[in-house]
Design a protein around this motif. Structure first.
Motif, short mmCIF file in Angstrom:
data_model
loop_
_atom_site.label_atom_id
_atom_site.label_comp_id
_atom_site.label_asym_id
_atom_site.label_seq_id
_atom_site.Cartn_x
_atom_site.Cartn_y
_atom_site.Cartn_z
N MET A 169 0.43 -0.87 0.06
CA MET A 169 -0.18 0.78 -0.06
C MET A 169 0.66 0.84 0.11
N ALA A 170 0.53 2.57 -0.95
CA ALA A 170 1.12 3.59 -0.82
C ALA A 170 1.23 4.80 -0.01
N SER A 171 2.10 4.87 0.78
CA SER A 171 2.22 5.75 2.18
C SER A 171 1.80 7.19 1.28
N PRO A 172 1.23 8.09 2.67
CA PRO A 172 0.10 9.43 1.59
C PRO A 172 1.51 9.80 1.24
N GLY A 173 2.87 10.00 1.25
CA GLY A 173 3.71 11.13 0.52
C GLY A 173 4.19 10.60 -0.59
N SER A 174 3.49 8.91 -1.35
CA SER A 174 4.09 8.63 -2.33
C SER A 174 2.64 8.76 -2.58
N LEU A 175 1.19 9.18 -2.74
CA LEU A 175 0.40 9.23 -3.75
C LEU A 175 0.58 10.64 -4.67
N PRO A 176 0.01 10.70 -5.69
CA PRO A 176 0.52 12.23 -7.06
C PRO A 176 -1.03 12.90 -6.09
N GLU A 177 -0.19 13.64 -6.59
CA GLU A 177 0.02 15.50 -6.98
C GLU A 177 -1.57 15.72 -7.64
N GLU A 178 -2.22 15.87 -6.95
CA GLU A 178 -3.77 16.65 -7.17
C GLU A 178 -3.56 18.19 -8.27
N PRO A 179 -4.18 17.19 -9.07
CA PRO A 179 -4.40 18.11 -10.91
C PRO A 179 -4.29 19.68 -10.65
N ALA A 180 -3.78 20.85 -10.95
CA ALA A 180 -4.06 22.02 -10.69
C ALA A 180 -5.42 21.93 -11.69
N THR A 181 -6.23 22.99 -11.41
CA THR A 181 -7.68 22.97 -12.06
C THR A 181 -7.58 24.25 -11.78
N VAL A 182 -9.24 25.27 -12.41
CA VAL A 182 -9.16 26.60 -12.57
C VAL A 182 -10.35 27.06 -11.70
N ASP A 183 -11.09 25.86 -10.74
CA ASP A 183 -11.74 25.77 -9.60
C ASP A 183 -10.61 26.42 -8.61
N SER A 184 -9.60 25.76 -8.10
CA SER A 184 -8.95 25.64 -7.63
C SER A 184 -8.09 27.22 -7.40
N LEU A 185 -7.40 27.43 -8.08
CA LEU A 185 -7.52 28.68 -9.08
C LEU A 185 -7.77 30.01 -8.50
N LEU A 186 -9.25 29.65 -8.69
CA LEU A 186 -10.60 30.87 -7.79
C LEU A 186 -10.12 30.58 -6.94
N LYS A 187 -10.30 29.58 -6.31
CA LYS A 187 -10.40 29.84 -4.73
C LYS A 187 -9.13 30.28 -4.63
N ALA A 188 -7.87 30.08 -4.46
CA ALA A 188 -6.42 30.74 -3.69
C ALA A 188 -6.76 32.02 -4.59
N ASP A 189 -7.17 33.19 -5.53
CA ASP A 189 -7.68 34.11 -5.66
C ASP A 189 -8.72 34.96 -4.86
N GLU A 190 -9.36 34.10 -4.25
CA GLU A 190 -10.39 34.68 -3.58
C GLU A 190 -10.08 34.94 -1.99
N ALA A 191 -8.88 33.82 -1.72
CA ALA A 191 -8.54 33.85 -0.39
C ALA A 191 -7.17 35.19 -0.31
N TRP A 192 -6.66 35.22 -1.50
CA TRP A 192 -5.74 36.56 -1.59
C TRP A 192 -7.06 37.72 -1.95
N ASN A 193 -8.02 38.20 -2.05
CA ASN A 193 -8.77 39.91 -2.00
C ASN A 193 -9.57 39.24 -0.37
N ALA A 194 -9.79 38.47 0.15
CA ALA A 194 -9.85 37.97 1.67
C ALA A 194 -8.95 39.07 2.30
N ALA A 195 -7.81 38.10 2.24
CA ALA A 195 -6.85 38.71 2.69
C ALA A 195 -7.18 40.22 3.40
N TYR A 196 -6.80 40.50 2.13
CA TYR A 196 -6.43 42.10 1.37
C TYR A 196 -7.76 42.67 1.76
N HIS A 197 -8.87 42.33 1.83
CA HIS A 197 -10.31 43.12 2.37
C HIS A 197 -10.52 43.24 3.68
#
Length: 121
Positions: free
Chosen positions: A1-29
């Motif tokens: 069985m694979a250890s958590p450190g050897s699992l493949p990285e989740e793919p980058a998505t536009v949805d996750s990018l938008l979530k990160a960008d909203e977090a930036w905006n909230a920090a500024y707000h």
């Protein structure tokens, strides 16, 4: 069985990018550098219209001194190219247009890291 450190990285998505960008905006707000700190790469750099460069610590120290006014972010575009994400938008303060910006992110370790911003008038 694979250890958590050897699992493949989740793919980058536009949805996750938008979530990160909203977090930036909230920090500024909220003018809260501690909300923004975990999103910024250590070698983050900002470029401003007058030629000034800002680095991670400059951004974090400066945002706490922004005047308390209502902020609104308008997003114009977002796109993902493999492990690179870009968002473009405009910032309004107190109903007045302040600046437009292009933010650059990189996907690493299962999260988006802000690596740069270009600010234009």
């Amino acid at each position: 069985m694979a250890s958590p450190g050897s699992l493949p990285e989740e793919p980058a998505t536009v949805d996750s990018l938008l979530k990160a960008d909203e977090a930036w905006n909230a920090a500024y707000h909220h003018r809260d550098p501690e909300r923004l700190r975990p999103m910024l790469a250590d070698d983050w750099v900002g470029f401003f219209p007058d030629g000034t460069l800002a680095f991670k610590q400059d951004l974090l120290e400066g945002m706490a001194h922004n005047p308390p006014t209502a902020l609104m972010f308008e997003r114009h575009a977002s796109v993902v190219f493999g492990y690179t994400g870009i968002t473009r938008g405009t910032l309004y303060a107190g109903g007045e247009r302040v600046q437009s910006f292009l933010r650059v992110y990189t996907w690493k370790g299962g999260q988006w890291w802000a690596v740069s911003v270009q600010v234009v008038p």
